[in-house]
Design a protein around this motif. Structure first.
Motif: not given
Length: 479
Positions: A60-83
């Protein structure tokens, strides 16, 4: 990953098994649901789904400190819909008292009346958390579940693939054809009506052929070890008896083999591709070889009236299986365009780099950097151990900094677990380093870092690590 102090109500990134990190919220588990024994974990509800899971604290990682990092490494509509769902939740919760945490989550309250779907590490139906590139097929038992989950997608997702590509012209003159998002390879591809041949069913080739078949291409296969063809015949492929026969039967023939010698032998040897080339036939060399080999193959293919393209791939066995390779192409531009549906099936992005030889040069540079980086990471792990430092703590710190990446995390975890099952053969990265150094010599350009790394890989090969993963370079430092 380093352990973090979290509590109920915190937004997090949760990683379950081999699936990518997904946004979620720590919630209270149902009263009748027992916590797994011996595990420090939290109960997480994933955004964009109705899935819940017990997630180990270290995953587990806190959402806010790792948001940019995760968005960079994960793509796709379903992921974006979750964000987007997380951001919508934050907007609703803004300005409310911390102790009113649940009030603004009306969707969560409604969902609570439904049976919770509890995911496990080995759950095969992790459709919501799968890498968005994973492609369901019609005979998959979860295919109908996938269709239901996609029913709210915009109608544009069913547009012809030609309308859903973005062409990026760079200053260098190279071109990238990439899906509008990584879910473009989820089964909506319109396969070419051209007959496809594929030679070489190794770590990379096997995943590529599987994805070509899943996307509806007509594929004829050949492999030096014929038994490797059996699985693909069962999946619908046709069998070619020789490389020459495959090339003569097919409109477009791909090759993916281990090194320059194998690439030359496949074309120029007995019953080789050259004997099956006729005017208009296309040959695509996907092997990572030197520019000189590409020039030679291009010349002999075109001398028979054939059309030639090189298209080496950046990635690993897992990325090949997932259809998420990066394809670097050069040579005949019309062949590149004819292969559009094939490249979409096997990769997330393809680049056209101009004249034949350019893709080989670029691929060798990329693999030179990757190989040198892997050797340096292994050196750091062993130096940590030699100086009395915890290797796991070194990795935890590394994964919280600017060098954090899926590659670093996976390779280091493999090393710490002693798991060197090949995802990319060590002998192949050493071959690429050697070819890159030779290319540097020809350009009169120094490559001291690559030369040093090459020596470490040569030592690892001497320790019988050739057929292990590139992370087995670690063993060169401990023997």
């Amino acid at each position: 990953m380093a352990a973090v102090h979290l509590r109920i109500g915190d937004l997090v990134w949760g990683k379950l098994g081999r699936y990518p990190p997904w946004p979620g919220k720590i919630v209270s588990p149902p009263k009748d649901l027992k916590k797994p024994r011996g595990k420090k974990c939290h109960f997480v509800k994933f955004f964009g789904t109705e899935d819940h899971a017990w997630i180990k604290v270290e995953q587990l990682k806190p959402y806010h400190p790792h948001k940019e990092e995760m968005i960079k490494i994960n793509k796709g509509k379903r992921f974006q819909q979750a964000v987007d769902a997380v951001e919508d939740y934050l907007k609703k919760a803004k300005g409310k008292e911390q102790n009113s945490e649940g009030k603004g989550d009306s969707k969560g309250k409604k969902a609570s009346n439904k049976p919770l779907k509890i995911l496990e590490e080995d759950d095969e139906d992790l459709s919501a958390l799968k890498d968005p590139s994973e492609k369901p097929v019609k005979d998959d038992p979860h295919f109908h579940h996938f269709l239901l989950s996609q029913s709210e997608k915009p109608a544009s997702s069913m547009e012809p693939i030609s309308k859903r590509l973005k062409i990026i012209e760079e200053v260098t003159g190279s071109t990238s054809i990439q899906a509008a998002d990584s879910t473009a390879i989820n089964g909506s591809i319109t396969p070419t009506d051209k007959r496809i041949g594929f030679l070489g069913l190794g770590l990379m080739g096997s995943g590529i052929v599987s994805n070509l078949l899943k996307m509806g291409h007509v594929v004829t296969v050949w492999n030096r070890t014929a038994e490797k063809c059996d699985l693909f015949i069962q999946e619908g492929a046709r069998l070619g008896r020789t490389p020459a026969e495959v090339a003569s039967m097919c409109d477009i023939t791909f090759s993916c083999v281990s090194d320059p010698k194998a690439a030359r032998d496949l074309v120029l040897g007995p019953s080789g591709v050259l004997q099956g080339i006729r005017p208009g036939k296309c040959y695509i060399e996907m092997s990572t070889v030197d520019p000189e080999t590409i020039t030679e193959l291009s010349q002999v293919i075109t001398s028979r009236g054939g059309r030639f393209l090189e298209a080496p791939v950046a990635g690993s066995q897992q990325l090949s299986n997932d259809g998420m390779l990066v394809i670097l192409a050069a040579g005949d531009r019309t062949v590149y365009e004819d292969c559009s549906s094939c490249f979409q099936a096997m990769g997330k992005t393809s680049f056209f780099l101009g004249e034949a030889g350019n893709a080989a040069r670029m691929m060798l540079i990329l693999n030179m950097v990757q190989g040198s980086f892997m050797a340096t990471i292994a050196e750091g792990l062993t130096l940590a151990q030699a100086t009395g430092q915890s290797q796991q703590t070194f990795l935890d710190i590394l994964c919280q900094g600017q060098m954090a990446s899926t590659f670093v995390d996976q390779k280091c975890q493999n090393i710490l677990q002693g798991n060197f099952k090949p995802d990319y053969y060590l002998k192949h990265i050493q071959k690429d380093l050697r070819l890159a150094i030779s290319m540097g010599d020809m350009a009169n350009h120094p490559t001291p870092m690559a030369a040093a790394a090459n020596e470490v890989y040569k030592r690892a090969k001497a320790l019988d690590q050739s057929d292990n993963d590139i992370s087995a370079v670690y063993r060169a430092y401990i023997h």
